[in-house]
Design a protein around this motif. Sequence first.
Motif, PDB file in Angstrom:
ATOM      1  N   GLY A  60     -31.485  65.147 -84.411  1.00 49.80           N
ATOM      2  CA  GLY A  60     -32.874  65.590 -84.414  1.00 49.80           C
ATOM      3  C   GLY A  60     -32.937  67.092 -84.623  1.00 49.80           C
ATOM      4  O   GLY A  60     -32.031  67.830 -84.233  1.00 49.80           O
ATOM      5  N   ARG A  61     -34.003  67.563 -85.263  1.00 50.02           N
ATOM      6  CA  ARG A  61     -34.082  68.996 -85.561  1.00 50.02           C
ATOM      7  C   ARG A  61     -35.512  69.508 -85.411  1.00 50.02           C
ATOM      8  O   ARG A  61     -36.478  68.757 -85.492  1.00 50.02           O
ATOM      9  CB  ARG A  61     -33.579  69.289 -86.977  1.00 50.02           C
ATOM     10  N   GLY A  62     -35.580  70.829 -85.214  1.00 43.88           N
ATOM     11  CA  GLY A  62     -36.865  71.497 -85.138  1.00 43.88           C
ATOM     12  C   GLY A  62     -36.986  72.518 -86.254  1.00 43.88           C
ATOM     13  O   GLY A  62     -36.357  72.389 -87.310  1.00 43.88           O
ATOM     14  N   ARG A  63     -37.798  73.534 -86.012  1.00 43.85           N
ATOM     15  CA  ARG A  63     -37.964  74.570 -87.019  1.00 43.85           C
ATOM     16  C   ARG A  63     -36.661  75.313 -87.265  1.00 43.85           C
ATOM     17  O   ARG A  63     -35.826  75.444 -86.381  1.00 43.85           O
ATOM     18  CB  ARG A  63     -39.036  75.574 -86.572  1.00 43.85           C
ATOM     19  N   TRP A  64     -36.507  75.813 -88.502  1.00 46.17           N
ATOM     20  CA  TRP A  64     -35.319  76.559 -88.919  1.00 46.17           C
ATOM     21  C   TRP A  64     -34.050  75.739 -88.709  1.00 46.17           C
ATOM     22  O   TRP A  64     -32.971  76.284 -88.437  1.00 46.17           O
ATOM     23  CB  TRP A  64     -35.210  77.889 -88.180  1.00 46.17           C
ATOM     24  N   LYS A  92     -48.200  76.864 -78.272  1.00 44.95           N
ATOM     25  CA  LYS A  92     -47.601  78.146 -78.609  1.00 44.95           C
ATOM     26  C   LYS A  92     -47.382  78.160 -80.120  1.00 44.95           C
ATOM     27  O   LYS A  92     -46.662  77.311 -80.647  1.00 44.95           O
ATOM     28  CB  LYS A  92     -46.272  78.345 -77.876  1.00 44.95           C
ATOM     29  N   TRP A  93     -48.032  79.113 -80.789  1.00 45.88           N
ATOM     30  CA  TRP A  93     -47.940  79.173 -82.244  1.00 45.88           C
ATOM     31  C   TRP A  93     -46.494  79.201 -82.709  1.00 45.88           C
ATOM     32  O   TRP A  93     -45.676  79.897 -82.118  1.00 45.88           O
ATOM     33  CB  TRP A  93     -48.661  80.434 -82.735  1.00 45.88           C
ATOM     34  N   PRO A  94     -46.168  78.414 -83.749  1.00 48.88           N
ATOM     35  CA  PRO A  94     -47.117  77.583 -84.492  1.00 48.88           C
ATOM     36  C   PRO A  94     -47.290  76.165 -83.968  1.00 48.88           C
ATOM     37  O   PRO A  94     -48.347  75.578 -84.164  1.00 48.88           O
ATOM     38  CB  PRO A  94     -46.499  77.549 -85.892  1.00 48.88           C
ATOM     39  N   ASN A  95     -46.276  75.589 -83.300  1.00 49.78           N
ATOM     40  CA  ASN A  95     -46.371  74.153 -83.021  1.00 49.78           C
ATOM     41  C   ASN A  95     -45.545  73.697 -81.827  1.00 49.78           C
ATOM     42  O   ASN A  95     -45.061  72.570 -81.806  1.00 49.78           O
ATOM     43  CB  ASN A  95     -45.950  73.347 -84.264  1.00 49.78           C
ATOM     44  N   HIS A 150     -52.941  73.937 -95.766  1.00 42.74           N
ATOM     45  CA  HIS A 150     -52.047  72.851 -95.352  1.00 42.74           C
ATOM     46  C   HIS A 150     -51.696  72.879 -93.871  1.00 42.74           C
ATOM     47  O   HIS A 150     -51.336  71.851 -93.278  1.00 42.74           O
ATOM     48  CB  HIS A 150     -50.761  72.863 -96.179  1.00 42.74           C
ATOM     49  N   PHE A 151     -51.819  74.043 -93.229  1.00 42.55           N
ATOM     50  CA  PHE A 151     -51.471  74.129 -91.810  1.00 42.55           C
ATOM     51  C   PHE A 151     -52.436  73.330 -90.939  1.00 42.55           C
ATOM     52  O   PHE A 151     -52.148  73.055 -89.775  1.00 42.55           O
ATOM     53  CB  PHE A 151     -51.436  75.593 -91.356  1.00 42.55           C
ATOM     54  N   LEU A 152     -53.574  72.934 -91.508  1.00 42.61           N
ATOM     55  CA  LEU A 152     -54.504  72.085 -90.764  1.00 42.61           C
ATOM     56  C   LEU A 152     -53.834  70.791 -90.307  1.00 42.61           C
ATOM     57  O   LEU A 152     -54.173  70.245 -89.249  1.00 42.61           O
ATOM     58  CB  LEU A 152     -55.718  71.760 -91.638  1.00 42.61           C
ATOM     59  N   VAL A 153     -52.870  70.300 -91.084  1.00 44.62           N
ATOM     60  CA  VAL A 153     -52.152  69.077 -90.705  1.00 44.62           C
ATOM     61  C   VAL A 153     -51.350  69.320 -89.430  1.00 44.62           C
ATOM     62  O   VAL A 153     -51.359  68.508 -88.501  1.00 44.62           O
ATOM     63  CB  VAL A 153     -51.237  68.606 -91.848  1.00 44.62           C
ATOM     64  N   SER A 154     -50.660  70.455 -89.370  1.00 44.26           N
ATOM     65  CA  SER A 154     -49.905  70.795 -88.163  1.00 44.26           C
ATOM     66  C   SER A 154     -50.832  71.065 -86.985  1.00 44.26           C
ATOM     67  O   SER A 154     -50.492  70.768 -85.829  1.00 44.26           O
ATOM     68  CB  SER A 154     -49.020  72.021 -88.426  1.00 44.26           C
ATOM     69  N   MET A 155     -52.006  71.625 -87.278  1.00 42.04           N
ATOM     70  CA  MET A 155     -52.990  71.839 -86.212  1.00 42.04           C
ATOM     71  C   MET A 155     -53.399  70.512 -85.583  1.00 42.04           C
ATOM     72  O   MET A 155     -53.469  70.378 -84.356  1.00 42.04           O
ATOM     73  CB  MET A 155     -54.228  72.547 -86.760  1.00 42.04           C
ATOM     74  N   VAL A 156     -53.672  69.520 -86.429  1.00 39.85           N
ATOM     75  CA  VAL A 156     -54.054  68.201 -85.940  1.00 39.85           C
ATOM     76  C   VAL A 156     -52.938  67.613 -85.074  1.00 39.85           C
ATOM     77  O   VAL A 156     -53.188  67.072 -83.982  1.00 39.85           O
ATOM     78  CB  VAL A 156     -54.385  67.259 -87.111  1.00 39.85           C
ATOM     79  N   ILE A 164     -42.506  71.685 -73.666  1.00 43.12           N
ATOM     80  CA  ILE A 164     -42.509  70.264 -73.349  1.00 43.12           C
ATOM     81  C   ILE A 164     -42.365  69.434 -74.617  1.00 43.12           C
ATOM     82  O   ILE A 164     -41.793  68.343 -74.597  1.00 43.12           O
ATOM     83  CB  ILE A 164     -43.821  69.886 -72.624  1.00 43.12           C
ATOM     84  N   ALA A 165     -42.892  69.948 -75.727  1.00 38.10           N
ATOM     85  CA  ALA A 165     -42.877  69.177 -76.971  1.00 38.10           C
ATOM     86  C   ALA A 165     -42.807  70.127 -78.160  1.00 38.10           C
ATOM     87  O   ALA A 165     -43.203  71.296 -78.079  1.00 38.10           O
ATOM     88  CB  ALA A 165     -44.124  68.296 -77.073  1.00 38.10           C
ATOM     89  N   GLY A 166     -42.294  69.599 -79.275  1.00 33.82           N
ATOM     90  CA  GLY A 166     -42.210  70.362 -80.508  1.00 33.82           C
ATOM     91  C   GLY A 166     -42.604  69.490 -81.688  1.00 33.82           C
ATOM     92  O   GLY A 166     -42.501  68.253 -81.629  1.00 33.82           O
ATOM     93  N   ILE A 167     -43.069  70.128 -82.744  1.00 32.96           N
ATOM     94  CA  ILE A 167     -43.572  69.418 -83.922  1.00 32.96           C
ATOM     95  C   ILE A 167     -42.970  70.042 -85.166  1.00 32.96           C
ATOM     96  O   ILE A 167     -42.905  71.268 -85.292  1.00 32.96           O
ATOM     97  CB  ILE A 167     -45.112  69.487 -83.981  1.00 32.96           C
ATOM     98  N   LEU A 168     -42.529  69.196 -86.088  1.00 37.48           N
ATOM     99  CA  LEU A 168     -41.974  69.650 -87.362  1.00 37.48           C
ATOM    100  C   LEU A 168     -42.670  68.871 -88.475  1.00 37.48           C
ATOM    101  O   LEU A 168     -42.581  67.645 -88.531  1.00 37.48           O
ATOM    102  CB  LEU A 168     -40.465  69.414 -87.421  1.00 37.48           C
TER     103      LEU A 168
END
Length: 255
Positions: A50-54, A109-112, A83-89, A121-125
């Motif tokens: 599993g991976r996150g940003r960078w 916490k910006w960005p996701n 396109h960042f609206l998708v990550s916002m959602v 607690i959670a992360g989004i990619l």
Amino acid sequence: MDFGAYPMHIGHHRIILDTIHSTQDFAAAMLKDEPDLHGILVQAHHQTHGRGRWDKKWSSEPGLNFTGSFILQLPVTINRKNHFLVSMVASLAVRSALQNLVDKVVLIKWPNDIIINYQKIAGILTQYQWQGDRPVTAIVGIGININQVNFDNVLTEASSIKKVMNMDFDFNLIINTLLSEWNILYKSLINERYHSLISLYQEALYGFGKEISFLKADILQKGILREVLPDGRLCIQVDLAHHLFDIDQIKIVYI
């Protein structure tokens, strides 16, 4: 695998796997065979890579957390400028789901990243498939630390819902709440309620309207977080000047 005609709500079909390299990779392989898939959740009890940003590793103990990827077909109005609206959602859906289940303040916490008490607690990619200037499909990977209590020493900011609330949580309750919030917020995206989504995101954002600390080229700076643009850039006021930063240019830190 033949899905045939299926409803368009997110999470209408869930693929639950035991052990897999990455739900993001599995979802991407599915899209190669069937590029019009939408709303499917690929979920794994354990991700080995599993991976996150960078390309940072997302460490998760088997069976204790939620790791999954959502396949989304995007509205034609989504482009490079918004396109960042998708990550916002996605961030709002996770944040709202957790806020419904805990009695602590849950922030983005910006960005996701999703945080409670300054702990992640959670992360989004979010990964896009582009046609020219338009992302036609998104694969949104979400990791939520639910019942894990032991973390690598290097993950100093990592925590879980169980550690925060000192109790075990039911997976299905969290997933069903997440799916409910996903579908409500995704309707706002489809209906082009962009201003509302941005406002909700900023209201839930750590440090919004306040002075924050951030690293730029390993140099610690301070400024007032003023705005998040639809393309994901962050507007920070330093002294009297407003500066725009891309996601890979700065890192917000706690002091």
